[in-house]
Motif scaffolding. Structure first.
Motif, PDB file in Angstrom:
ATOM      1  N   THR A 128       0.885  -1.194   0.106  1.00 59.65           N
ATOM      2  CA  THR A 128      -0.025  -0.091   0.061  1.00 59.65           C
ATOM      3  C   THR A 128       0.816   1.117  -0.032  1.00 59.65           C
ATOM      4  OG1 THR A 128      -1.760  -1.107   1.081  1.00 59.65           O
ATOM      5  CG2 THR A 128      -1.742   1.129   1.345  1.00 59.65           C
ATOM      6  N   ARG A 129       1.912   1.313   0.863  1.00 60.78           N
ATOM      7  CA  ARG A 129       2.780   2.445   0.955  1.00 60.78           C
ATOM      8  C   ARG A 129       3.676   2.504  -0.419  1.00 60.78           C
ATOM      9  NH1 ARG A 129       3.978   0.548   6.175  1.00 60.78           N
ATOM     10  NH2 ARG A 129       5.867  -0.335   5.341  1.00 60.78           N
ATOM     11  N   ALA A 130       3.925   1.357  -1.075  1.00 57.10           N
ATOM     12  CA  ALA A 130       4.580   1.514  -2.315  1.00 57.10           C
ATOM     13  C   ALA A 130       3.750   2.149  -3.499  1.00 57.10           C
ATOM     14  CB  ALA A 130       5.133   0.063  -2.587  1.00 57.10           C
ATOM     15  N   LEU A 131       2.258   1.791  -3.291  1.00 53.32           N
ATOM     16  CA  LEU A 131       1.540   2.088  -4.419  1.00 53.32           C
ATOM     17  C   LEU A 131       1.092   3.833  -4.319  1.00 53.32           C
ATOM     18  CD1 LEU A 131      -1.106  -0.700  -4.489  1.00 53.32           C
ATOM     19  CD2 LEU A 131       0.589  -0.132  -6.414  1.00 53.32           C
ATOM     20  N   GLN A 132       1.370   4.310  -2.852  1.00 52.27           N
ATOM     21  CA  GLN A 132       1.175   5.678  -2.636  1.00 52.27           C
ATOM     22  C   GLN A 132       2.241   6.525  -3.516  1.00 52.27           C
ATOM     23  OE1 GLN A 132       0.858   5.823   1.397  1.00 52.27           O
ATOM     24  NE2 GLN A 132      -1.015   5.131   1.586  1.00 52.27           N
ATOM     25  N   GLN A 133       3.578   5.769  -4.100  1.00 48.01           N
ATOM     26  CA  GLN A 133       4.470   6.536  -4.543  1.00 48.01           C
ATOM     27  C   GLN A 133       4.164   7.071  -5.923  1.00 48.01           C
ATOM     28  OE1 GLN A 133       7.400   7.010  -2.478  1.00 48.01           O
ATOM     29  NE2 GLN A 133       5.651   6.042  -1.174  1.00 48.01           N
ATOM     30  N   LEU A 134       2.911   6.464  -6.564  1.00 56.00           N
ATOM     31  CA  LEU A 134       2.589   6.699  -7.777  1.00 56.00           C
ATOM     32  C   LEU A 134       1.545   8.135  -7.771  1.00 56.00           C
ATOM     33  CD1 LEU A 134       1.405   3.318  -9.070  1.00 56.00           C
ATOM     34  CD2 LEU A 134       3.747   4.187  -9.147  1.00 56.00           C
ATOM     35  N   THR A 135       1.412   8.547  -8.928  1.00 55.33           N
ATOM     36  CA  THR A 135       0.634   9.920  -8.923  1.00 55.33           C
ATOM     37  C   THR A 135      -0.868   9.262  -9.181  1.00 55.33           C
ATOM     38  OG1 THR A 135       0.541   9.893 -11.495  1.00 55.33           O
ATOM     39  CG2 THR A 135       2.301  11.077 -10.283  1.00 55.33           C
ATOM     40  N   PRO A 136      -1.776  10.172  -8.936  1.00 54.87           N
ATOM     41  CA  PRO A 136      -3.371   9.578  -8.735  1.00 54.87           C
ATOM     42  C   PRO A 136      -3.773   8.851  -9.908  1.00 54.87           C
ATOM     43  CG  PRO A 136      -3.027  11.645  -7.604  1.00 54.87           C
ATOM     44  CD  PRO A 136      -1.809  11.419  -8.202  1.00 54.87           C
ATOM     45  N   ARG A 137      -3.307   9.511 -11.310  1.00 52.65           N
ATOM     46  CA  ARG A 137      -3.813   8.806 -12.581  1.00 52.65           C
ATOM     47  C   ARG A 137      -2.887   7.722 -12.887  1.00 52.65           C
ATOM     48  NH1 ARG A 137      -6.139  10.035 -17.483  1.00 52.65           N
ATOM     49  NH2 ARG A 137      -7.760  10.641 -15.834  1.00 52.65           N
ATOM     50  N   GLN A 138      -1.637   7.721 -12.376  1.00 54.73           N
ATOM     51  CA  GLN A 138      -0.913   6.513 -12.624  1.00 54.73           C
ATOM     52  C   GLN A 138      -1.396   5.318 -11.587  1.00 54.73           C
ATOM     53  OE1 GLN A 138       3.069   7.564 -11.363  1.00 54.73           O
ATOM     54  NE2 GLN A 138       3.801   7.922 -13.353  1.00 54.73           N
ATOM     55  N   ARG A 139      -1.710   5.602 -10.295  1.00 56.10           N
ATOM     56  CA  ARG A 139      -2.572   4.571  -9.851  1.00 56.10           C
ATOM     57  C   ARG A 139      -3.780   4.175 -10.200  1.00 56.10           C
ATOM     58  NH1 ARG A 139      -1.136   7.200  -5.290  1.00 56.10           N
ATOM     59  NH2 ARG A 139      -3.277   8.153  -4.826  1.00 56.10           N
ATOM     60  N   GLU A 140      -4.482   4.931 -10.737  1.00 54.43           N
ATOM     61  CA  GLU A 140      -6.052   4.844 -11.430  1.00 54.43           C
ATOM     62  C   GLU A 140      -5.771   3.734 -12.560  1.00 54.43           C
ATOM     63  OE1 GLU A 140      -9.799   6.845 -13.015  1.00 54.43           O
ATOM     64  OE2 GLU A 140      -7.662   7.844 -13.125  1.00 54.43           O
ATOM     65  N   ILE A 141      -4.853   4.038 -13.416  1.00 55.58           N
ATOM     66  CA  ILE A 141      -4.499   3.185 -14.455  1.00 55.58           C
ATOM     67  C   ILE A 141      -4.099   1.678 -13.977  1.00 55.58           C
ATOM     68  CG2 ILE A 141      -3.153   2.789 -16.639  1.00 55.58           C
ATOM     69  CD1 ILE A 141      -3.316   5.841 -17.109  1.00 55.58           C
ATOM     70  N   PHE A 142      -3.048   1.859 -13.000  1.00 59.60           N
ATOM     71  CA  PHE A 142      -2.382   0.699 -12.520  1.00 59.60           C
ATOM     72  C   PHE A 142      -3.438  -0.316 -11.850  1.00 59.60           C
ATOM     73  CE2 PHE A 142       0.465  -1.694  -9.729  1.00 59.60           C
ATOM     74  CZ  PHE A 142       1.351  -2.185 -10.746  1.00 59.60           C
ATOM     75  N   GLU A 143      -4.322   0.341 -11.058  1.00 63.80           N
ATOM     76  CA  GLU A 143      -5.175  -0.540 -10.273  1.00 63.80           C
ATOM     77  C   GLU A 143      -6.448  -0.911 -11.326  1.00 63.80           C
ATOM     78  OE1 GLU A 143      -6.464   1.992  -7.061  1.00 63.80           O
ATOM     79  OE2 GLU A 143      -4.526   1.516  -5.829  1.00 63.80           O
ATOM     80  N   MET A 144      -6.453  -0.225 -12.358  1.00 65.89           N
ATOM     81  CA  MET A 144      -7.793  -0.809 -13.294  1.00 65.89           C
ATOM     82  C   MET A 144      -7.011  -1.851 -14.075  1.00 65.89           C
ATOM     83  SD  MET A 144      -9.084   2.826 -14.930  1.00 65.89           S
ATOM     84  CE  MET A 144     -10.210   2.202 -16.077  1.00 65.89           C
ATOM     85  N   SER A 145      -5.756  -2.019 -14.256  1.00 62.63           N
ATOM     86  CA  SER A 145      -5.259  -3.176 -14.991  1.00 62.63           C
ATOM     87  C   SER A 145      -5.006  -4.237 -13.761  1.00 62.63           C
ATOM     88  CB  SER A 145      -3.810  -2.806 -15.432  1.00 62.63           C
ATOM     89  OG  SER A 145      -3.050  -3.939 -15.809  1.00 62.63           O
TER      90      SER A 145
END
Length: 200
Positions: A128-145
């Motif tokens: 969870t902490r690692a994923l917080q290093q991404l920008t909101p848009r990057q996290r959105e795309i990454f989690e959709m995938s």
């Protein structure tokens, strides 16, 4: 510049530091930063811990500047502080491991399954902490995938962007996550990255 000139210059900076000169402090900070962090990393095996030790050492230097003896080696004084901070850090890390094992062993319902569950929960929190290093848009795309198992084309159509943009975003996200894991000296960083991609 000769070694003697460097020592004279440092002595001048130390005298200014003792008087509360912030510029002198910054110059000494910059002069010692790389070598002291490298020195600390040799023992701590983590740049993050090494930087913490270095910054803590210079915080002590600033707070106790009026007590510095300008006639003694500032370098030796500084390395002594850093060495003590390294020893404290190593002791703290060892104590954390011992404390965790003690808590495990004294738990009433302690089993290997319990220990594994706690370790998995720790891993989830780290992810969870690692994923917080991404920008909101990057996290959105990454989690959709990752979570919704959407294809790159489906993501692109859903967000109104190109497939190439989706691919670049996911590639950038993976690089960011790998860098974060390795920066924190996580053993098996690539394995954890795989777990992230598989939605642990």
């Amino acid at each position: 510049m000769h070694a003697a000139d460097i020592l004279i210059d440092e002595h001048t900076l130390v005298l200014r530091l003792i008087e509360g000169d912030e510029n002198a402090f910054c110059e000494l900070y910059a002069a010692y930063k790389n070598r002291l962090i490298y020195f600390a990393m040799r023992f701590l095996k983590s740049r993050e811990y090494a930087e913490d030790v270095f910054q803590d050492a210079f915080a002590v230097v600033w707070q106790t500047r009026r007590f510095i003896n300008p006639d003694t080696s500032f370098s030796s004084y500084l390395y002594t502080i850093v060495r003590n901070r390294i020893l404290n850090q190593l002791r703290d890390l060892a104590n954390q491991d011992k404390l965790r094992e003690q808590i495990f062993s004294q738990a009433v319902d302690y089993t290997n399954e319990t220990k594994d569950e706690i370790l998995v929960n720790d891993l989830r929190q780290f992810i969870t902490r690692a994923l917080q290093q991404l920008t909101p848009r990057q996290r959105e795309i990454f989690e959709m995938s990752r979570e919704q198992q959407m294809s790159h084309r489906e993501i692109a159509e859903s967000l109104g962007i190109s497939v190439n943009t989706v691919q670049e975003s996911i590639s950038t996200s993976l690089r960011t996550l790998r860098t974060y894991l390795k920066k924190n000296s996580i053993v098996g960083a690539d394995l954890i990255l795989l777990l992230i991609c598989l939605n642990l």
